[in-house]
Design an enzyme around this catalytic site. Structure first.
Site, PDB file in Angstrom:
ATOM      1  N   HIS A  37     -21.730  39.540  28.350  1.00 22.96           N
ATOM      2  CA  HIS A  37     -23.167  39.813  28.514  1.00 22.96           C
ATOM      3  C   HIS A  37     -23.395  41.284  28.860  1.00 22.96           C
ATOM      4  O   HIS A  37     -24.327  41.917  28.349  1.00 22.96           O
ATOM      5  CB  HIS A  37     -23.745  38.985  29.667  1.00 22.96           C
ATOM      6  CG  HIS A  37     -23.708  37.505  29.453  1.00 22.96           C
ATOM      7  ND1 HIS A  37     -22.892  36.672  30.174  1.00 22.96           N
ATOM      8  CD2 HIS A  37     -24.404  36.714  28.599  1.00 22.96           C
ATOM      9  CE1 HIS A  37     -23.082  35.428  29.790  1.00 22.96           C
ATOM     10  NE2 HIS A  37     -23.987  35.409  28.838  1.00 22.96           N
ATOM     11  N   LYS A 155     -19.767  35.999  19.594  1.00 27.36           N
ATOM     12  CA  LYS A 155     -18.964  34.831  19.970  1.00 27.36           C
ATOM     13  C   LYS A 155     -19.698  33.544  19.578  1.00 27.36           C
ATOM     14  O   LYS A 155     -19.094  32.606  19.100  1.00 27.36           O
ATOM     15  CB  LYS A 155     -18.639  34.800  21.457  1.00 27.36           C
ATOM     16  CG  LYS A 155     -17.681  33.625  21.736  1.00 27.36           C
ATOM     17  CD  LYS A 155     -17.246  33.529  23.145  1.00 27.36           C
ATOM     18  CE  LYS A 155     -18.251  32.894  24.024  1.00 27.36           C
ATOM     19  NZ  LYS A 155     -18.451  31.459  23.795  1.00 27.36           N
ATOM     20  N   SER A 191     -16.505  33.780  28.302  1.00 26.79           N
ATOM     21  CA  SER A 191     -17.528  32.734  28.225  1.00 26.79           C
ATOM     22  C   SER A 191     -17.846  32.286  29.636  1.00 26.79           C
ATOM     23  O   SER A 191     -16.942  32.211  30.485  1.00 26.79           O
ATOM     24  CB  SER A 191     -16.976  31.547  27.422  1.00 26.79           C
ATOM     25  OG  SER A 191     -17.747  30.389  27.673  1.00 26.79           O
TER      26      SER A 191
END
Ligand code: PAF
Length: 292
Positions: A37, A155, A191
């Protein structure tokens, strides 16, 4: 950095920024922020004059029995991270702000965004209704924030393709930027759901990257048929007892339809359940003359 919880607050701040002629960038997230992020936020800050980050665990993209309740909520750390990177605004609405009737009015919302075809394979098959929830909330965020540019990670390759299609079909005047996958040193794709893994499962989670690497090797060695690649990837995953394949697919990189021959550009994508975490990963196989 402003932390806005209401749509009215966001609109006011964005209107002010726009009146100053600023280019508005949006990074939509569900929080639980990690370096993946942060790479999107960094790029947004670099390319735009005003960076808005949304943090909203969107209930409509989780099916009953999925991890909505346990999804990591780390707002304090997330907002510190955004501030350090010079984001201008976090939009962190309560669920009722986005879905006013939720919990009391089962008919809310009555309007959904459903993108056809691009959602018909991969996670679209294993998670029915997931992309309808994603597209509906992203369309809402686009309408609330009205960014010039929005950033998404590669992703979630299918999510990126679906959002590109929605943006085009609904004429949102927004540029969609896909950003590269960020990996841990050992290759595991970052993740939020990696947080669910214990140390043994964390080791086993490397099977996704190992399977993709094996696929890449076969393609470099000249393999042009998909099935032997898929079979070999399945074998790699089977060596890890806590890993269970959900899907391994090779699809065209635009509408994400399965192909039988590897004619780049194609996307090799997989979803694997490792202990409590359903993990996804992918590689884009590009024509050799487009390799950087
Ligand atoms: O990728 C995510 O975190 C979510 O699917 C998104 C795009 C923020 C929509 O809720």
């Amino acid at each position: 950095m402003i932390i806005a919880q209401t749509i009215a607050q966001v609109r006011q701040n964005i209107t002010d920024a726009r009146q100053k002629g600023k280019v508005i960038g949006l990074v939509p997230t569900m929080g639980g922020l990690h370096q993946g992020h942060y790479s999107l936020i960094r790029r947004c800050v670099e390319e735009c004059d005003y960076t808005a980050v949304s943090i909203f665990v969107n209930p409509t993209q989780f099916a009953p029995g999925e991890d909505l309740k346990g999804y990591p909520r780390t707002f304090e750390a997330d907002s510190e991270g955004c501030k350090d990177l010079d984001a201008d605004l976090i939009f962190a609405p309560a669920s009722e702000e986005i879905y006013p009737g939720q919990g009391t009015d089962p008919s809310d919302p009555l309007t959904w965004i459903h993108v056809e075809k691009v959602t018909s394979h991969l996670c679209g098959t294993s998670r029915p209704g997931h992309f309808r929830g994603v597209c509906t909330v992203v369309a809402k965020l686009f309408n609330i924030i009205q960014p010039d540019i929005a950033y998404f990670g590669q992703k979630d390759a299918q999510q990126l393709a679906v959002i590109r299609q929605m943006t085009k079909d609904l004429n949102f005047p927004i540029e969609i930027i896909g950003c590269p996958i960020v990996r841990e040193k050992d290759g595991l794709a970052m993740s939020t759901r990696n947080k669910y893994l214990d140390s043994e499962q964390r080791k086993q989670a490397l099977c996704l990257n190992k399977a993709l690497k094996r696929a890449e090797e076969m393609i470099v060695a000249g393999q042009k048929n998909c099935q032997p690649v898929i079979d070999e990837m399945t074998k790699v995953i089977q060596q890890y007892p806590q890993a269970k394949v959900d899907y391994i697919s090779i699809v065209d990189s635009d509408l994400l339809q399965p192909v039988t021959r590897i004619v780049p550009p194609v996307l090799i994508a997989l979803a694997v359940q490792v202990g409590p975490a359903r993990l996804i990963d992918n590689i884009l196989v590009v024509p050799t003359d487009k390799k950087q």
